[in-house]
Design a protein around this motif. Structure first.
Motif, short mmCIF file in Angstrom:
data_model
loop_
_atom_site.label_atom_id
_atom_site.label_comp_id
_atom_site.label_asym_id
_atom_site.label_seq_id
_atom_site.Cartn_x
_atom_site.Cartn_y
_atom_site.Cartn_z
N LEU A 247 13.11 14.22 -15.31
CA LEU A 247 13.78 14.01 -16.60
C LEU A 247 12.89 13.24 -17.57
N ALA A 248 12.19 12.23 -17.08
CA ALA A 248 11.33 11.43 -17.95
C ALA A 248 10.25 12.29 -18.60
N THR A 249 9.68 13.20 -17.82
CA THR A 249 8.66 14.11 -18.36
C THR A 249 9.25 14.99 -19.45
N VAL A 250 10.45 15.51 -19.19
CA VAL A 250 11.09 16.40 -20.16
C VAL A 250 11.50 15.62 -21.41
N VAL A 251 11.98 14.39 -21.24
CA VAL A 251 12.39 13.57 -22.38
C VAL A 251 11.20 13.30 -23.30
N GLU A 252 10.05 12.98 -22.73
CA GLU A 252 8.85 12.75 -23.53
C GLU A 252 8.51 14.00 -24.34
N ARG A 253 8.59 15.15 -23.70
CA ARG A 253 8.29 16.39 -24.41
C ARG A 253 9.33 16.67 -25.50
N LYS A 254 10.60 16.42 -25.19
CA LYS A 254 11.66 16.67 -26.17
C LYS A 254 11.54 15.72 -27.35
N ARG A 255 11.18 14.49 -27.11
CA ARG A 255 10.98 13.55 -28.21
C ARG A 255 9.82 13.98 -29.09
N ALA A 256 8.75 14.46 -28.47
CA ALA A 256 7.60 14.93 -29.24
C ALA A 256 8.00 16.13 -30.09
N GLU A 257 8.81 17.04 -29.52
CA GLU A 257 9.27 18.19 -30.28
C GLU A 257 10.13 17.75 -31.46
N GLU A 258 11.02 16.77 -31.22
CA GLU A 258 11.88 16.29 -32.30
C GLU A 258 11.07 15.62 -33.40
N ARG A 259 10.02 14.89 -33.01
CA ARG A 259 9.17 14.25 -34.02
C ARG A 259 8.47 15.31 -34.87
N LEU A 260 7.95 16.35 -34.22
CA LEU A 260 7.29 17.42 -34.96
C LEU A 260 8.27 18.15 -35.86
N ARG A 261 9.47 18.39 -35.35
CA ARG A 261 10.49 19.07 -36.15
C ARG A 261 10.89 18.21 -37.34
N PHE A 262 11.02 16.91 -37.11
CA PHE A 262 11.38 16.00 -38.20
C PHE A 262 10.27 15.97 -39.25
N MET A 263 9.03 15.87 -38.80
CA MET A 263 7.91 15.82 -39.74
C MET A 263 7.81 17.09 -40.57
N ALA A 264 8.19 18.22 -39.99
CA ALA A 264 8.11 19.48 -40.72
C ALA A 264 9.16 19.60 -41.81
N HIS A 265 10.25 18.84 -41.69
CA HIS A 265 11.36 18.97 -42.64
C HIS A 265 11.67 17.69 -43.41
N HIS A 266 10.86 16.67 -43.24
CA HIS A 266 11.15 15.40 -43.91
C HIS A 266 9.89 14.82 -44.55
N ASP A 267 10.12 14.04 -45.57
CA ASP A 267 9.04 13.37 -46.28
C ASP A 267 8.45 12.27 -45.41
N ALA A 268 7.13 12.24 -45.29
CA ALA A 268 6.48 11.29 -44.38
C ALA A 268 6.67 9.85 -44.82
N LEU A 269 6.72 9.59 -46.12
CA LEU A 269 6.83 8.21 -46.61
C LEU A 269 8.25 7.67 -46.52
N THR A 270 9.22 8.41 -47.03
CA THR A 270 10.59 7.89 -47.14
C THR A 270 11.50 8.34 -46.00
N GLY A 271 11.11 9.38 -45.28
CA GLY A 271 11.98 9.91 -44.24
C GLY A 271 13.09 10.79 -44.77
N LEU A 272 13.13 11.01 -46.08
CA LEU A 272 14.15 11.86 -46.66
C LEU A 272 13.85 13.34 -46.38
N THR A 273 14.86 14.16 -46.59
CA THR A 273 14.67 15.60 -46.54
C THR A 273 13.55 15.99 -47.51
N ASN A 274 12.68 16.92 -47.10
CA ASN A 274 11.62 17.34 -48.01
C ASN A 274 12.06 18.55 -48.83
N ARG A 275 11.15 19.05 -49.65
CA ARG A 275 11.48 20.12 -50.59
C ARG A 275 11.98 21.39 -49.87
N SER A 276 11.28 21.81 -48.81
CA SER A 276 11.65 23.06 -48.15
C SER A 276 13.02 22.98 -47.50
#
Length: 443
Positions: free
Chosen positions: A271-300
């Motif tokens: 589970l720990a291995t999977v959690v690390e991978r899932k957290r990394a996926e969520e971070r990438l998904r968040f970065m793709a849809h949110h502004d890096a400075l403010t954390g708000l939703t981005n334009r797209s």
């Protein structure tokens, strides 16, 4: 040389690794081989004269009686499985081969311990199920729900607690399964002196006593080995202890053994291995849809949300509003006070906008010092004017940045669906034009 086979048979029977039981028609044990002691913990002398049913797991009693009656009717069994209770309270899984001797009116059976084989099957199945849950789950919470099902099958009589440790806050984030709602989490303090805190601190598994007043936390005072009704194992990544996986007994009589610890630790490692991978996926998904400075939703992502809201409003004959905001004089502050101060100002503006909107609304940074707010389920221009006045009032409050107070204002343009446009492009264009019109009036 003449061999006395009649004298040899009892010796051969006692040499067998499997246990031989002979039970009379009333269910009383009349003979048991010496292998009974490693199987169930009782000597042959302790078991002879007792009822075989006294050793069966209560949940398997009914179907075991049915199987015994089937054997006594002349139907031999070669693959019947059930559970027995060891003398130390642990559960033993047994595979039986049995037949009925009509002449002696006795039930003769051979019992094989398949506990280790079953545990190996469980371990392999758990690994597959966790992998399956990891692929199916889009979020960490969804993964937790999948793991809950796996643990529920491995330990059906136990309550499960899955806690993730936030080292900075010193709290535990726990999926709130009582609400049965997706994405519900509960935060609890990681109180020193609890068994779960010790698991996270040491990174070691712990068998302890259940704390009736604090579910899942456990009492740090170690119980006798045979009395452990709380079991916690760490979730360990290469860099830190992520949290703990805990099972505890809600009912008296359920105790955990070393085999339980090994199985739960195996699940936790996967589970720990999977959690690390899932957290990394969520971070990438968040970065793709949110502004890096403010954390708000981005334009797209904002465009996607706006299109979705428009489709919903069209179907339900609803109304929505779009606000376009721009900080007045931001470029001058950014140039004279530095980009770090400017960045802090944008972050503060983002938090203020989030603070005066609902969860159903969307705040986005479009770029630079331009922000948009999507308000759903609005009730005409009067309600929009009230919202705009609230935004202006909040933005007019001084911003304390790096020990200095800054007074800023913002220009706001609005567009209302369906009055000002029927498409995302029309609404954005109208709100943008109104924002620049507002800016000219204030300059």
């Amino acid at each position: 040389m003449t061999i006395d086979f009649k004298a040899l048979y009892p010796k051969l029977i006692h040499l067998l690794l499997d246990t031989v039981f002979v039970v009379d028609e009333f269910g009383q044990i009349v003979f048991v081989s010496d292998a009974c002691q490693p199987l169930l913990g009782y000597s042959a002398d302790e078991m002879i004269g007792t009822r075989i049913l006294d050793y069966i797991h209560p949940d398997d009693l009914e179907r075991t009686l049915a199987a015994a009656n089937s054997v006594m009717s002349g139907k031999s069994h070669t693959d019947f499985r059930n559970r027995y209770l060891h003398k130390d309270g642990s559960v033993v899984h047994i595979l039986w081969s049995a037949r009925w001797s009509e002449e002696e009116r006795l039930r003769i059976a051979v019992a094989r311990d398949v506990t280790a084989l079953r545990q190996a099957d469980q371990t392999r199945n758990a690994l597959y199920r966790i992998s399956e849950a990891a692929h199916a789950a889009e979020t960490l919470r969804a993964l937790c729900d999948g793991v809950r099902e796996v643990i529920g099958e491995l330990f059906p009589e136990s309550d499960l607690y899955l806690a993730f440790h936030d080292a900075e806050k010193g709290v535990l984030s726990i999926p709130d399964w009582s609400a049965n709602q997706e994405n519900d989490w509960t935060e609890k303090p990681k109180d020193a002196g609890t068994a779960i805190a010790e698991v996270i601190r040491t990174g070691q598994a712990c068998m302890a006593s259940r704390d009736p007043a604090h579910q899942g936390m456990g009492l740090i005072t170690p119980p006798k080995p045979e009395d452990a009704d709380w079991l916690g194992v760490p979730l360990i990544s290469p860099d830190a202890v992520l949290g703990a996986l805990v099972i505890e007994s809600p009912l008296p009589g359920i105790r955990y053994r070393e085999a339980d610890r090994e199985l739960l630790q195996f699940v936790a490692t996967q589970l720990a291995t999977v959690v690390e991978r899932k957290r990394a996926e969520e971070r990438l998904r968040f970065m793709a849809h949110h502004d890096a400075l403010t954390g708000l939703t981005n334009r797209s992502l904002f465009y996607d949300r706006l299109e979705t809201a428009l489709r919903s409003a069209t179907r339900n004959e609803g109304r929505l509003a779009l606000l376009y905001l721009d900080l007045n004089g931001f470029k001058k502050i950014n140039d004279t006070k530095g980009h770090e101060t400017g960045d802090q100002m944008l972050i503060e503006m983002a938090r203020r906008l989030e603070g005066c909107t609902r969860e159903t609304d969307t705040v986005a940074r479009m770029g630079g010092d331009e922000f948009t707010v999507l308000l759903t389920d609005v009730h005409g221009r009067a309600s929009i004017e009230t919202a705009v006045a609230k935004f202006r009032e909040l933005m007019s409050l001084p911003m304390n940045l790096e020990g200095k107070a800054f007074h800023v204002s913002c220009s706001i343009g609005t567009a209302l669906y369906p009055e000002d446009g029927a498409t995302a492009r029309e609404l954005l264009s109208k709100a943008d034009a109104n924002m620049y019109l507002s800016k000219r009036h204030t300059s």
